[in-house]
Every structure is written in C-alpha cells, then in structure tokens.
Scaffold this motif. Structure first.
Motif, PDB file in Angstrom:
ATOM      1  N   SER A 102     -21.026 -18.010  11.870  1.00 12.06           N
ATOM      2  CA  SER A 102     -20.967 -18.974  11.060  1.00 12.06           C
ATOM      3  C   SER A 102     -22.394 -19.256  10.057  1.00 12.06           C
ATOM      4  O   SER A 102     -22.064 -19.479   8.846  1.00 12.06           O
ATOM      5  N   THR A 119     -24.596 -26.905   6.746  1.00 13.12           N
ATOM      6  CA  THR A 119     -23.746 -28.175   7.434  1.00 13.12           C
ATOM      7  C   THR A 119     -22.683 -27.805   8.201  1.00 13.12           C
ATOM      8  O   THR A 119     -22.339 -28.039   9.409  1.00 13.12           O
ATOM      9  N   TYR A 120     -22.061 -26.764   7.735  1.00 14.31           N
ATOM     10  CA  TYR A 120     -20.679 -26.077   8.661  1.00 14.31           C
ATOM     11  C   TYR A 120     -21.469 -25.202   9.642  1.00 14.31           C
ATOM     12  O   TYR A 120     -20.794 -25.401  10.743  1.00 14.31           O
ATOM     13  N   SER A 121     -22.410 -24.545   9.554  1.00 21.31           N
ATOM     14  CA  SER A 121     -23.004 -23.824  10.831  1.00 21.31           C
ATOM     15  C   SER A 121     -23.490 -25.143  11.806  1.00 21.31           C
ATOM     16  O   SER A 121     -23.459 -24.807  12.913  1.00 21.31           O
ATOM     17  N   ALA A 123     -22.097 -27.879  12.299  1.00 20.30           N
ATOM     18  CA  ALA A 123     -20.750 -28.314  12.946  1.00 20.30           C
ATOM     19  C   ALA A 123     -20.345 -27.433  13.803  1.00 20.30           C
ATOM     20  O   ALA A 123     -19.968 -28.010  14.943  1.00 20.30           O
ATOM     21  N   VAL A 126     -22.635 -27.596  16.819  1.00 18.90           N
ATOM     22  CA  VAL A 126     -22.268 -28.934  17.780  1.00 18.90           C
ATOM     23  C   VAL A 126     -20.884 -28.860  18.575  1.00 18.90           C
ATOM     24  O   VAL A 126     -20.875 -28.986  19.913  1.00 18.90           O
ATOM     25  N   ILE A 127     -19.830 -28.328  17.962  1.00 16.59           N
ATOM     26  CA  ILE A 127     -18.474 -28.054  18.690  1.00 16.59           C
ATOM     27  C   ILE A 127     -18.723 -27.253  19.983  1.00 16.59           C
ATOM     28  O   ILE A 127     -18.270 -27.527  20.846  1.00 16.59           O
ATOM     29  N   HIS A 165     -26.225 -34.876  19.099  1.00 17.16           N
ATOM     30  CA  HIS A 165     -25.562 -34.283  18.087  1.00 17.16           C
ATOM     31  C   HIS A 165     -24.188 -34.856  17.897  1.00 17.16           C
ATOM     32  O   HIS A 165     -23.436 -34.707  16.801  1.00 17.16           O
ATOM     33  N   LEU A 169     -23.041 -35.698  14.030  1.00 16.31           N
ATOM     34  CA  LEU A 169     -22.206 -34.748  13.149  1.00 16.31           C
ATOM     35  C   LEU A 169     -20.916 -35.425  12.356  1.00 16.31           C
ATOM     36  O   LEU A 169     -21.046 -34.912  11.042  1.00 16.31           O
ATOM     37  N   PRO A 170     -20.179 -36.453  12.760  1.00 18.14           N
ATOM     38  CA  PRO A 170     -19.441 -37.097  11.532  1.00 18.14           C
ATOM     39  C   PRO A 170     -20.158 -37.814  10.527  1.00 18.14           C
ATOM     40  O   PRO A 170     -19.690 -37.984   9.508  1.00 18.14           O
ATOM     41  N   LEU A 173     -21.145 -34.970   8.082  1.00 22.16           N
ATOM     42  CA  LEU A 173     -20.120 -34.815   7.341  1.00 22.16           C
ATOM     43  C   LEU A 173     -19.558 -35.466   6.338  1.00 22.16           C
ATOM     44  O   LEU A 173     -19.049 -35.400   5.210  1.00 22.16           O
ATOM     45  N   LYS A 176     -21.609 -35.077   3.451  1.00 22.20           N
ATOM     46  CA  LYS A 176     -21.252 -33.932   2.811  1.00 22.20           C
ATOM     47  C   LYS A 176     -19.948 -33.937   1.987  1.00 22.20           C
ATOM     48  O   LYS A 176     -20.112 -33.475   0.818  1.00 22.20           O
TER      49      LYS A 176
END
Length: 215
Positions: A102, A119-121, A123, A126-127, A165, A169-170, A173, A176
C-alpha cells in the motif's frame, strides 16, 4: 485557537519517554526496551516535524510519512513477536507485506511529488494493527495470561496504539473526503487528546507493569 497544543504533544512524548527510561529495570528483554525506543523515535519525529517547514520551506509530510512507515512496520513486527499461534504469526507477516504494498502504491500515485499525506496507507496500517491487536487480545484471554495481563507493559502499549489510531482514522478520512472541514485548531485539539490518552497508557504500563510479565 488550539494550535498551540501541537507543541505540547512533544511534552507528552518526552514525559512517557523519560518514565520509560526510569523503568528500564523492569524491561528485561530487547523486545520490552524496544517500546521505549519507539517512544523516543516519536519524540524526535515530533521535534523535526514541528521545525521542518521552518528549516526547509517544505511541508512536513516527508517527516510524518517516514514515521508512519517505520512505526507501523515496528508495530506489526512487535505484535508478531507477541503472538503465540503460528497461523497468527504468519498472518502478521502477510499483513506487513500488504502494508508495504500500500505504501509503494501511494508513492507511485504521488510519484511526481510525494510530499503528500499517505492517508490510504495510514488506513491500511491502522486496520492491520487493529486486526493483529485483536488476535493478540484473544490469545491473552484464552490463556493463563488473563490473570495478570494488566501487569504486562505490552498490553498497555498495544492499548495505547489502539486508543490513538482507531479514533484518528475516521477523522482523517473525513477530512480527506471533505466530509468535515479541516480546521487546524480542531485538528490540533483532537491530536492532543488522543496523544494524551495514548501516552497515559504507555506511562501506566511502565509504572504498573512487573518485570516477570515483561518478557
């Protein structure tokens, strides 16, 4: 109005880092001492990130993207070392590869100018950490470690990671995707509160843990 709180995040990290150094006698192995190193790495990152724009005239995304790469890789490797089941340890390796992929894709996406927030990395990181943390907690609650899990510095450190984290995260996002307007004052307040909670967990872990449970 709350922009000044960003500078106090460094103070929080310094406080937990100093308490970690004082508690080194209760951290017998390299794995436990590694937690203190990660906190001091965050201190260095916050200091460099705070002055980076002033020093270079560039946005400080370089600093925090590098920190994200190092910290999430370290979290995943730490959780892998804490997991007991072989299938869970293999999952940790696969998740690390997924996170690195990612990150590589994010760099490709911004290849002309990588000084952007990944941001996506973040996310994905975190997941992945959240899933591995759940596996770690499930293993604890299904073993005799449940009797003394609060006396382990690792439990409190993982809890601190999640406390920071998972809520952030939300929020990131939403910024973003323009679901909420980015306000530096609110952003600073949210970061300070989450850092306060995370470093409180770290400090409790250093103070409350016992040496025999920190291997």
């Amino acid at each position: 109005m709350f922009e000044f709180l960003r500078s106090y995040i460094v103070c929080l990290a310094l406080l937990s880092g100093i308490i970690g150094l004082i508690s080194l006698h209760k951290l017998p192995g390299n794995k436990a001492k590694f937690l203190v190193l990660l906190i001091w790495f965050s201190v260095l990152t916050e200091i460099v990130g705070y002055f980076f724009t002033q020093w270079t005239g560039l946005l400080n995304y370089y600093v925090y993207n590098f920190y994200m790469f190092v910290s999430f890789s370290a979290y995943i490797l730490l959780l892998r070392s804490l997991l007991q089941k072989q299938t869970n340890r293999i999952s940790a390796v696969l998740f690390l590869i997924l996170f690195l992929i990612s990150l590589f894709l994010n760099i490709l996406y911004f290849r002309k100018d990588i000084n952007h927030s990944f941001t996506y990395s973040f996310a994905v990181g975190v997941i992945v950490v959240m899933m591995l943390s759940c596996l770690y907690l499930v293993e604890i609650f299904n073993s005799n470690k449940i009797l003394n899990f609060k006396k382990s510095v690792f439990f409190w450190y993982i809890l601190g990671i999640l406390v920071f984290h998972v809520p952030v995260l939300p929020f990131m996002l939403a910024i973003k995707w323009f679901l909420i307007k980015q306000d530096e004052s609110i952003f600073s307040l949210v970061l300070f509160i989450l850092n306060f909670l995370a470093h409180s967990c770290y400090i409790i872990g250093f103070v409350w843990s016992e040496k025999k449970y920190n291997y």
